[in-house]
Scaffold this active site. Structure first.
Site, PDB file in Angstrom:
ATOM      1  N   PHE B 110      16.341  28.985  -0.616  1.00 21.22           N
ATOM      2  CA  PHE B 110      16.787  29.888  -1.547  1.00 21.22           C
ATOM      3  C   PHE B 110      16.325  29.717  -2.822  1.00 21.22           C
ATOM      4  O   PHE B 110      16.566  28.725  -3.510  1.00 21.22           O
ATOM      5  CB  PHE B 110      18.310  30.030  -1.399  1.00 21.22           C
ATOM      6  CG  PHE B 110      18.819  30.947  -2.407  1.00 21.22           C
ATOM      7  CD1 PHE B 110      18.644  32.320  -2.369  1.00 21.22           C
ATOM      8  CD2 PHE B 110      19.763  30.669  -3.495  1.00 21.22           C
ATOM      9  CE1 PHE B 110      19.207  33.329  -3.329  1.00 21.22           C
ATOM     10  CE2 PHE B 110      20.384  31.539  -4.421  1.00 21.22           C
ATOM     11  CZ  PHE B 110      20.270  32.928  -4.166  1.00 21.22           C
ATOM     12  N   GLN B 111      15.849  30.628  -3.588  1.00 14.47           N
ATOM     13  CA  GLN B 111      15.465  30.589  -5.087  1.00 14.47           C
ATOM     14  C   GLN B 111      14.501  29.426  -5.407  1.00 14.47           C
ATOM     15  O   GLN B 111      14.149  28.918  -6.418  1.00 14.47           O
ATOM     16  CB  GLN B 111      16.513  30.485  -6.043  1.00 14.47           C
ATOM     17  CG  GLN B 111      17.335  31.712  -6.113  1.00 14.47           C
ATOM     18  CD  GLN B 111      18.410  31.768  -7.135  1.00 14.47           C
ATOM     19  OE1 GLN B 111      18.915  30.617  -7.526  1.00 14.47           O
ATOM     20  NE2 GLN B 111      18.692  33.034  -7.966  1.00 14.47           N
TER      21      GLN B 111
END
Ligand SMILES: Cc1ncc(C[n+]2csc(CCOP(=O)(O)OP(=O)(O)O)c2C)c(N)n1
Lengths: 167, 558
Positions: B110-111
């Site tokens: 994530f990210q």
């Protein structure tokens, strides 16, 4: 336009190859071959790059390469006495009969070694300068080259001179 | 236990960092927690792009390294335009980014984004820190690389577990940085310097072409002494404005695509061109083969790769501009007889002044002239990109270096407003004015929130033509007036400013210009001035793309 062999001494760090290769493609410099591996210093690597271009282009290539922080030294070996070698592995069709004998004869002339023998193919290993490997490849083409791989050129200065870190 | 984040803050303090422009997110939480009670001031921007531009504006106004901070993934990616802007103009910034924990690297976590990979082409160098023990060394190297040699942006990517992890305590921080792959040349080669002096001694029509390198090297005083001692006229690039006072008799103003007639004619006629901290950019040279066609060329630059890149050079001098100018001055024995030439280019200045129709309409050039007249050089002028930028370059009289801040190499719309915020923190003693187009201002207009929150006294002067003016100008001149997607509907900028709690004023009459500027400058906080200017005004002189630089349009012919 002429091929130049550059010897590039770099820090042995993650990402250094992509820094060098990325800079070449970004600036539109054409890499003919590239070989990289460890060298005599434990935390350095040596990249040998063959580039094509006139003297002005090669000068830019060298200056831009030198600017990379992880690059320790760049030298153009083309202008100096050097030994240059490449290694190729060639898988050539050899279904028996006269072809097989001919291939072995050619290999012998080129001091190529047979490193694998199959019922339908032979794998030859050859080292030398680019022209020699080109010549062998051309001769073997009539028998059918199934696969071919070349290392890219590596090179060293002749004699006691070295390409060392003193940028 | 001393964490990586704590180590980072201390390392930044050792580098003398007083201000960081940033925006938080998940993986930089440990760093933000350390900032919470740190002596370092953090300015919360409204978009990470603005953080990078603000760090850049801070660096340009002060000469020190600017710092920005963003989270991983989208935060880091939003910095990229700002980093690229700094890279093209050789501005020293350090960009700190958070990264997903090392265990997740390469997993599309994530990210996660490969920000060192993404920024490789637009940073001088970058680092992905793999353990907290490296932080001290990496931060020290990053600042050193950013500010030395040819300056530039450096990015440091810090995975979350590196920030939370334990850094070995008590390890001494090295006194100096030594990188075997990075050893810039500062002193010019004496033999080359003497060769240059030989050319200078015999030249009849010498010209100095000075660029941003003079400003970066803090070499204005030396340059001034050099041109006065040797009696050589000077033209500057967009980036070099302010290196020599705009009203100096030897200064011909800017050269290039929107250069003055006298500067561009001087380049074409000179017999010796001395390029100092400039890089023969295509916006300067026009058609390169006809650039300085009669001249021998001396090129002084700290970056050897710039020498001979675009134009063949007779005397290359690699070195720091300041050091090389000092050497030239100390070794100069004879100067050329340039009196006729100086008189000639001087007469061009009076013969071909900048020209616009100064009638009773509200024209953008007039606004810039009035601002110049009011400030008399005592302010920092930042610009956006487009016509507003060129009018400012031409009609504002810069008197000192580091009072002109603009995105030259990348030409980044939206740069000016956040860069002005950065400039304010570098020079709180100076008024800071962003001269904007309505298009550019809307690219980072959200920073009204930042100037409102911290009461940053930046003044925005919008030269509002309700067009993407520079593009419209090209369409008018080269595309048969087909204004394809360059018209912008009117926007009530005063209302927008007010909504953020910022004061503003719309000006529609020429007669009100001076008063409005004074009102804004006299206001303590931020201010937005919306000048509704003549919509189809053009920037002249102009060299059409691909033409020689003495082939200007929109000028009175010689
Ligand atoms: C981020 C970005 N996108 C597009 C451009 C291309 N461009 C250059 S000038 C310009 C128009 C600028 O319009 P405005 O800000 O209103 O200024 P004006 O020219 O009217 O003064 C554009 C679109 C650019 N320089 N930067």
């Amino acid at each position: 336009m002429k091929s130049h062999t550059l010897s590039v001494l770099v820090e042995n760090r993650a990402g250094v190859l992509s820094r060098v290769a990325g800079m070449f493609s970004r600036r539109g410099f054409n890499i003919e071959s590239l070989a990289v591996g460890p060298c005599e210093e434990p935390n350095m690597s040596r990249i040998t790059i063959v580039v094509n271009g006139d003297d002005g282009v090669v000068e830019q290539v060298m200056k831009q390469t030198n600017k990379l922080i992880d690059v320790i030294k760049v030298s153009d070996l083309t202008k100096r006495e050097s030994v240059e070698r490449e290694l190729a592995l060639i898988k050539v069709a050899a279904e028996g009969g006269p072809a097989r004998a001919e291939i072995l004869q050619i290999a012998d002339i080129f001091r190529a070694q047979v490193v694998d023998v199959g019922s339908k193919t032979l794998v030859l290993q050859v080292t030398g300068d680019t022209e020699k490997i080109d010549a062998l490849e051309k001769l073997l083409r009539q028998y059918g080259i199934k696969e071919l791989v070349r290392t890219g050129k590596i090179a060293l200065l002749r004699g006691a001179k070295t390409v060392k870190s003193s940028k | 236990m001393k964490t990586g984040a704590r180590t980072l803050i201390e390392a930044l303090q050792r580098e003398g960092v007083d201000t960081i422009f940033g925006y938080p997110g998940g993986v930089v939480l440990p760093i933000y927690d350390e900032l919470y009670d740190s002596s370092i001031r953090h300015i919360l921007v409204r978009h990470e792009q603005a953080a990078a531009h603000a760090a850049d504006g801070y660096a340009r106004a002060s000469g020190r390294v600017g710092v920005c901070l963003a989270t991983s993934g989208p935060g880091a990616c939003n910095l990229v335009t700002g980093i690229a802007t700094a890279y093209m103009d050789s501005i020293p910034i350090v960009a700190l980014t958070g990264q997903v924990p090392t265990a997740l690297l390469g997993n599309d976590a994530f990210q996660e984004s490969d920000i060192t990979g993404i920024t490789m082409p637009v940073t001088k160098h970058n680092y992905l820190v793999k353990n907290a023990g490296e932080i001290d060394r990496v931060v020290q190297e990053a600042f050193y690389i950013a500010r030395t040699g040819r300056p530039g942006p450096v990015l440091v990517d810090l995975p979350k577990d590196v920030s939370t992890g334990a850094a070995q305590e008590g390890r001494p921080v090295p006194e100096t940085v030594s990188l075997r792959g990075y050893q810039p040349t500062y002193q010019g080669h004496v033999r080359q310097i003497d060769k240059a002096l030989d050319l200078i001694a015999t030249a009849e029509r010498p010209l100095v072409y000075a660029g941003g390198g003079v400003v970066l090297s803090e070499a204005s005083a030396e340059l001034l002494q050099f041109i006065e001692t040797a009696a050589i006229p000077v033209t500057t690039t967009l980036m070099g404005l302010g290196a020599v006072p705009g009203d100096h008799p030897l200064n011909l103003g800017m050269l290039g695509m929107h250069g003055t007639q006298s500067a561009n004619y001087a380049v074409t006629e000179c017999d010796l061109l001395i390029a100092i901290g400039a890089r023969f950019d295509d916006r300067v040279t026009g058609k390169i083969d006809t650039f300085a066609p009669n001249a021998a060329i001396i090129h002084i630059d700290i970056d050897p790769a710039e020498i001979g890149k675009n134009k063949k050079v007779d005397v290359p001098i690699v070195g720091d501009v300041k050091a090389v100018l000092q050497a030239l001055l100390s070794r100069m024995q004879k100067r050329g007889d340039t009196a006729n030439w100086v008189a000639r280019v001087g007469s061009w200045k009076t013969q071909y002044p900048l020209y616009y129709r100064n009638d009773d309409r509200l024209r953008p050039q007039y606004v810039v002239e009035q601002l110049s007249d009011i400030l008399k050089g005592e302010g920092i002028i930042v610009s956006e990109v487009g016509q507003n930028q060129m009018w400012t370059a031409l009609y504002y009289c810069f008197k000192k270096p580091r009072t002109w801040i603009t995105s030259g190499g990348l030409g980044t719309m939206g740069y000016g407003f956040p860069a002005a915020i950065g400039a304010h923190y570098a020079r709180p003693d100076m008024p800071v004015i962003d001269i904007a187009g309505d298009g550019s201002f809307q690219m980072n207009i959200q920073e009204l929130g930042t100037v409102a929150q911290y009461d940053i006294p930046v003044k925005v002067v919008i030269l509002n033509n309700m067009y993407l003016g520079m593009v419209r100008q090209w369409q008018e001149l080269f595309y048969d007036r087909r204004y394809s997607y360059t018209e912008l509907p009117p926007v009530d900028f005063v209302k927008i400013a007010n909504a953020y709690g910022v004061e503003g004023l719309r000006v529609e009459e020429k007669a009100d210009v001076r008063e409005a500027l004074k009102t804004a400058l006299a206001t303590d906080g931020p201010f937005v001035l919306d000048f509704r200017v003549e919509r189809e005004e053009n920037v002249f002189p102009m060299v059409p793309a691909g033409a020689a630089i003495n082939e200007m349009i929109g000028v009175r012919q010689p």
